[in-house]
Design a protein around this motif. Structure first.
Motif, PDB file in Angstrom:
ATOM      1  N   GLN A  55      17.439 -12.116 -17.703  1.00  9.24           N
ATOM      2  CA  GLN A  55      17.667 -10.723 -18.045  1.00  9.24           C
ATOM      3  C   GLN A  55      16.943  -9.616 -17.589  1.00  9.24           C
ATOM      4  OE1 GLN A  55      20.018  -9.779 -21.431  1.00  9.24           O
ATOM      5  NE2 GLN A  55      20.763 -11.575 -21.531  1.00  9.24           N
ATOM      6  N   VAL A  56      15.719 -10.185 -16.976  1.00  5.69           N
ATOM      7  CA  VAL A  56      14.579  -9.167 -16.587  1.00  5.69           C
ATOM      8  C   VAL A  56      14.822  -9.075 -15.097  1.00  5.69           C
ATOM      9  CG1 VAL A  56      12.206  -8.535 -16.755  1.00  5.69           C
ATOM     10  CG2 VAL A  56      13.235  -9.868 -18.417  1.00  5.69           C
ATOM     11  N   VAL A  57      14.661  -7.785 -14.504  1.00  9.34           N
ATOM     12  CA  VAL A  57      14.663  -7.550 -13.315  1.00  9.34           C
ATOM     13  C   VAL A  57      13.029  -6.746 -12.958  1.00  9.34           C
ATOM     14  CG1 VAL A  57      15.494  -5.862 -11.392  1.00  9.34           C
ATOM     15  CG2 VAL A  57      16.932  -6.570 -13.010  1.00  9.34           C
ATOM     16  N   GLN A  58      12.604  -6.076 -13.534  1.00  8.24           N
ATOM     17  CA  GLN A  58      10.926  -5.790 -13.176  1.00  8.24           C
ATOM     18  C   GLN A  58      10.419  -5.462 -14.610  1.00  8.24           C
ATOM     19  OE1 GLN A  58      11.185  -2.190 -10.902  1.00  8.24           O
ATOM     20  NE2 GLN A  58      11.764  -3.169  -8.951  1.00  8.24           N
ATOM     21  N   THR A  59       9.261  -5.773 -14.854  1.00  6.11           N
ATOM     22  CA  THR A  59       8.411  -5.768 -15.889  1.00  6.11           C
ATOM     23  C   THR A  59       7.237  -4.947 -15.919  1.00  6.11           C
ATOM     24  OG1 THR A  59       7.807  -6.757 -18.081  1.00  6.11           O
ATOM     25  CG2 THR A  59       7.237  -7.834 -16.130  1.00  6.11           C
ATOM     26  N   SER A  60       6.844  -4.129 -16.762  1.00  8.44           N
ATOM     27  CA  SER A  60       5.494  -3.763 -16.884  1.00  8.44           C
ATOM     28  C   SER A  60       4.513  -4.507 -17.913  1.00  8.44           C
ATOM     29  CB  SER A  60       5.442  -2.343 -17.332  1.00  8.44           C
ATOM     30  OG  SER A  60       4.147  -1.704 -17.185  1.00  8.44           O
ATOM     31  N   SER A  68       7.768   1.316 -10.947  1.00  9.02           N
ATOM     32  CA  SER A  68       7.369   2.654 -11.134  1.00  9.02           C
ATOM     33  C   SER A  68       6.143   2.696 -11.815  1.00  9.02           C
ATOM     34  CB  SER A  68       8.602   3.325 -12.252  1.00  9.02           C
ATOM     35  OG  SER A  68       8.653   2.489 -13.193  1.00  9.02           O
ATOM     36  N   ASP A  69       5.607   1.613 -12.565  1.00  7.35           N
ATOM     37  CA  ASP A  69       4.316   1.491 -12.858  1.00  7.35           C
ATOM     38  C   ASP A  69       3.376   1.095 -12.159  1.00  7.35           C
ATOM     39  OD1 ASP A  69       5.210   2.435 -15.510  1.00  7.35           O
ATOM     40  OD2 ASP A  69       4.562   0.699 -16.371  1.00  7.35           O
ATOM     41  N   HIS A  70       2.172   1.921 -11.648  1.00 10.93           N
ATOM     42  CA  HIS A  70       1.028   1.548 -10.809  1.00 10.93           C
ATOM     43  C   HIS A  70      -0.134   2.228 -11.182  1.00 10.93           C
ATOM     44  CE1 HIS A  70       1.621   5.668  -9.033  1.00 10.93           C
ATOM     45  NE2 HIS A  70       2.903   5.185  -8.775  1.00 10.93           N
ATOM     46  N   PHE A  71      -0.045   3.121 -12.414  1.00  9.97           N
ATOM     47  CA  PHE A  71      -1.124   3.914 -13.007  1.00  9.97           C
ATOM     48  C   PHE A  71      -2.050   4.545 -11.845  1.00  9.97           C
ATOM     49  CE2 PHE A  71      -0.040   0.033 -15.432  1.00  9.97           C
ATOM     50  CZ  PHE A  71       0.501   0.888 -16.494  1.00  9.97           C
ATOM     51  N   ASN A 112       0.876  -1.314   0.138  1.00  8.62           N
ATOM     52  CA  ASN A 112       0.049   0.021  -0.179  1.00  8.62           C
ATOM     53  C   ASN A 112       0.903   1.214  -0.054  1.00  8.62           C
ATOM     54  OD1 ASN A 112      -1.560   2.104   1.010  1.00  8.62           O
ATOM     55  ND2 ASN A 112      -3.226   0.828   1.458  1.00  8.62           N
ATOM     56  N   ARG A 113       1.063   2.067  -0.942  1.00  9.39           N
ATOM     57  CA  ARG A 113       1.717   3.165  -1.313  1.00  9.39           C
ATOM     58  C   ARG A 113       1.666   4.233  -0.101  1.00  9.39           C
ATOM     59  NH1 ARG A 113       1.239   6.601  -5.678  1.00  9.39           N
ATOM     60  NH2 ARG A 113      -0.911   5.736  -5.929  1.00  9.39           N
ATOM     61  N   GLY A 114       0.274   4.307   0.353  1.00 10.64           N
ATOM     62  CA  GLY A 114       0.075   5.260   1.413  1.00 10.64           C
ATOM     63  C   GLY A 114       0.414   4.973   2.958  1.00 10.64           C
ATOM     64  N   GLN A 115       0.802   3.673   2.957  1.00 10.34           N
ATOM     65  CA  GLN A 115       1.196   3.223   4.362  1.00 10.34           C
ATOM     66  C   GLN A 115       2.247   2.261   4.593  1.00 10.34           C
ATOM     67  OE1 GLN A 115      -2.075   1.452   6.736  1.00 10.34           O
ATOM     68  NE2 GLN A 115      -3.890   2.554   5.558  1.00 10.34           N
ATOM     69  N   LEU A 116       3.508   2.832   3.764  1.00 13.61           N
ATOM     70  CA  LEU A 116       4.713   2.416   3.822  1.00 13.61           C
ATOM     71  C   LEU A 116       5.333   2.434   5.197  1.00 13.61           C
ATOM     72  CD1 LEU A 116       6.256   3.362   0.469  1.00 13.61           C
ATOM     73  CD2 LEU A 116       5.122   1.591   0.966  1.00 13.61           C
ATOM     74  N   GLN A 117       6.075   1.410   5.485  1.00 16.03           N
ATOM     75  CA  GLN A 117       6.752   1.490   6.827  1.00 16.03           C
ATOM     76  C   GLN A 117       7.985   0.613   6.867  1.00 16.03           C
ATOM     77  OE1 GLN A 117       2.819  -0.616   7.282  1.00 16.03           O
ATOM     78  NE2 GLN A 117       3.531  -0.288   9.495  1.00 16.03           N
ATOM     79  N   PRO A 118       8.813   0.592   7.606  1.00 13.04           N
ATOM     80  CA  PRO A 118       9.957  -0.294   7.675  1.00 13.04           C
ATOM     81  C   PRO A 118       9.680  -1.736   7.857  1.00 13.04           C
ATOM     82  CG  PRO A 118      10.382   1.612   9.106  1.00 13.04           C
ATOM     83  CD  PRO A 118       9.030   1.497   8.792  1.00 13.04           C
ATOM     84  N   VAL A 152       0.896  -1.284  -5.168  1.00 15.21           N
ATOM     85  CA  VAL A 152       1.700  -1.253  -6.347  1.00 15.21           C
ATOM     86  C   VAL A 152       2.567  -2.757  -5.990  1.00 15.21           C
ATOM     87  CG1 VAL A 152       3.336   0.138  -4.907  1.00 15.21           C
ATOM     88  CG2 VAL A 152       3.560   0.037  -7.343  1.00 15.21           C
ATOM     89  N   THR A 153       2.871  -3.100  -7.142  1.00 18.35           N
ATOM     90  CA  THR A 153       4.014  -4.347  -7.077  1.00 18.35           C
ATOM     91  C   THR A 153       5.323  -3.676  -6.759  1.00 18.35           C
ATOM     92  OG1 THR A 153       2.613  -5.157  -8.961  1.00 18.35           O
ATOM     93  CG2 THR A 153       4.941  -6.208  -8.557  1.00 18.35           C
ATOM     94  N   THR A 154       5.699  -4.577  -5.858  1.00 21.77           N
ATOM     95  CA  THR A 154       7.076  -4.329  -5.070  1.00 21.77           C
ATOM     96  C   THR A 154       7.932  -5.489  -4.915  1.00 21.77           C
ATOM     97  OG1 THR A 154       5.611  -2.383  -3.899  1.00 21.77           O
ATOM     98  CG2 THR A 154       7.813  -2.966  -3.244  1.00 21.77           C
ATOM     99  N   ASP A 155       9.207  -5.159  -4.921  1.00 23.02           N
ATOM    100  CA  ASP A 155      10.239  -6.045  -4.690  1.00 23.02           C
ATOM    101  C   ASP A 155      10.566  -5.862  -3.279  1.00 23.02           C
ATOM    102  OD1 ASP A 155      10.043  -7.279  -7.201  1.00 23.02           O
ATOM    103  OD2 ASP A 155      11.578  -6.282  -8.012  1.00 23.02           O
ATOM    104  N   VAL A 156      10.629  -6.687  -2.477  1.00 22.67           N
ATOM    105  CA  VAL A 156      11.299  -6.380  -1.063  1.00 22.67           C
ATOM    106  C   VAL A 156      12.363  -7.274  -1.009  1.00 22.67           C
ATOM    107  CG1 VAL A 156      10.762  -6.684   1.412  1.00 22.67           C
ATOM    108  CG2 VAL A 156       8.836  -6.116  -0.101  1.00 22.67           C
ATOM    109  N   LEU A 157      13.721  -6.801  -0.853  1.00 23.93           N
ATOM    110  CA  LEU A 157      14.985  -7.493  -0.952  1.00 23.93           C
ATOM    111  C   LEU A 157      15.470  -7.690   0.549  1.00 23.93           C
ATOM    112  CD1 LEU A 157      16.465  -5.241  -3.889  1.00 23.93           C
ATOM    113  CD2 LEU A 157      15.365  -7.407  -4.000  1.00 23.93           C
ATOM    114  N   CYS A 158      15.807  -8.953   0.496  1.00 22.99           N
ATOM    115  CA  CYS A 158      16.443  -9.275   1.700  1.00 22.99           C
ATOM    116  C   CYS A 158      17.842  -9.988   1.680  1.00 22.99           C
ATOM    117  CB  CYS A 158      15.439 -10.414   2.455  1.00 22.99           C
ATOM    118  SG  CYS A 158      13.683 -10.060   2.350  1.00 22.99           S
TER     119      CYS A 158
END
Length: 441
Positions: free
Chosen positions: A371-376, A119-122, A91-97, A127-133
């Motif tokens: 070779q793809v990291v993120q796609t729209s 970057s694409d969420h229209f 949720n873009r409006g409720q980002l938190q650590p 929004v689709t998100t990669d959480v990296l650990c």
């Protein structure tokens, strides 16, 4: 003769002496009492102790506890030092650590998460998100979850298996895999679906992955058939149980929480799901066929494209509309036996709309997933290597649907009978599927 004693006593000759329990036995009894009390207070504790981690994940969308965020799946990314990438919906409006909790038996540990929103969420809230650990060296963790707190390491039942543990880039089970982003709205276009599947087989597709929110009862039979055959993998996608999905791409026009039933998330998930299973992936919709026009199949097409463009990992294919409102005049494929099958007969629609120079022509993607990291939907957002737009005379998308230029007459359209080249093997193959699924006698 030994004495007969009560249960709490033991016989010593003719005498009865009260039983004395060892310290070890007393501790064991105490632990059982504490455990039973804890279970009475928190019955989930018992399940977390008895349930194998591999059984924790019961669905393909998992809420992050005490947040508005959702996890989908986790993958080891060998391109970034083996860090774990969790495909998520935030949720873009409720980002938190966020913190990544890795499951390592008795040695669970947490690391801070890095949030990389696409970057694409229209304009949609989610929004689709990669959480990296970042993994600890040599931890060999097989499961991971997300938490708002770094110190909650145990009594968790929402771990995701970390896929792609082994990096294999020489031999792949499949050369080509198609990712169909989502079925929804009780989709039941059986005739077009079967024709498309059988055309793809003739083009060299070995695997199709479909994310299913809902489909009609007739299509359900066909999905079961192809799944049993082995070419189809069905991923259940109950996005409507967690969010209000939009039926379109424009938030202002269509509303909802997330773009087009989570299409962006499923396309990215499918890329990582097939990272080391398939040499190439095709990202397109269920009513589209990525069609080579100068080659007999996709293998020969990619062989030439890669030879001419060795540094390219993403090929962009133009979409061309074949209006379902315009029919071939000959009636050659107006088959009576197919009229009882619900859906569109794509062989009857051979008229193609011309390109409009002042209007964006949508494209779809044929890519090396490594070779793809993120796609729209119509282009990649992040990738390694280069991107190449394939000329439409070499390859284009055959897209049978409602017209975009409905004002054009049949004489203003182009005749394109490419699909007819598959007539001899295609017709009996389609009939065979309909017989086995009960649509034809």
């Amino acid at each position: 003769m030994a004495a007969l004693c009560p249960n709490d006593f033991k016989p010593i000759g003719w005498l009865c002496r009260k039983k004395r329990y060892s310290l070890k036995w007393k501790l064991c009894i105490s632990m059982i009492f504490v455990l039973m009390t804890s279970m009475w207070i928190n019955p989930k504790l018992l399940m977390s102790m008895l349930t194998p981690v591999s059984e924790y994940k019961k669905q393909d969308i998992t809420p992050v506890k005490n947040s508005k965020h959702l996890m989908v799946s986790a993958f080891k990314d060998h391109r970034i030092n083996g860090s774990t990438r969790i495909i998520s919906i935030l949720n873009r409006g409720q980002l938190q650590p966020l913190f990544c909790i890795f499951c390592c038996g008795k040695n669970n540990y947490s690391t801070p998460a890095t949030i990389d929103m696409h970057s694409d969420h229209f304009g949609f809230r989610y929004v689709t998100t990669d959480v990296l650990c970042r993994n600890k060296p040599k931890s060999n963790a097989m499961y991971v979850t997300l938490s708002l707190k770094p110190d909650v390491l145990y009594n968790l039942t929402d771990f995701l298996p970390i896929q792609n543990q082994i990096q294999e880039e020489e031999a792949f089970p499949y050369e080509f895999t198609i990712c169909i982003s989502s079925l929804f709205g009780s989709y039941n276009n059986v005739l077009q679906f079967v024709q498309t599947m059988e055309v793809y087989k003739l083009l060299g597709i070995q695997r199709v992955v479909i994310y299913n929110t809902s489909c009609g009862p007739d299509l359900e039979k066909v999905l079961h058939y192809y799944s049993e055959e082995g070419i189809l993998e069905i991923v259940q996608w109950p996005i409507d149980q967690f969010l209000i999905p939009s039926r379109g791409w424009n938030f202002k026009e269509h509303g909802g929480d997330i773009h087009y039933y989570g299409q962006l998330t499923t396309l990215n998930e499918c890329i990582y799901r097939n990272m080391y299973k398939s040499r190439y992936v095709l990202l397109n919709d269920i009513d589209e066929i990525i069609m080579p026009y100068q080659h007999a199949n996709l293998h020969l097409l990619l062989e030439d494209l890669q030879q001419e463009h060795p540094n390219v990992g993403v090929f962009i294919i133009e979409n061309h509309i074949f209006p379902k409102t315009q029919f071939d005049n000959s009636g050659q494929f107006n088959r009576t036996e197919w009229k009882k099958v619900p859906g569109i007969n794509i062989l009857e629609h051979v008229y193609r709309e011309p390109d409009r120079k002042n209007v964006f022509n949508p494209t779809k993607i044929l890519a090396n997933p490594r070779q793809v990291v993120q796609t729209s939907v119509h282009s990649v957002l992040k990738n390694y290597g280069q991107t190449f737009r394939v000329p439409p005379d070499v390859c284009r998308i055959v897209h049978v649907r409602v017209p975009l230029q409905s004002n054009l007459t049949k004489e203003q359209l182009f005749v394109d009978k490419k699909l007819w080249e598959f007539e001899k093997p295609l017709l009996p193959n389609v009939d065979n599927v309909f017989k086995k699924t009960g649509f034809l006698n």
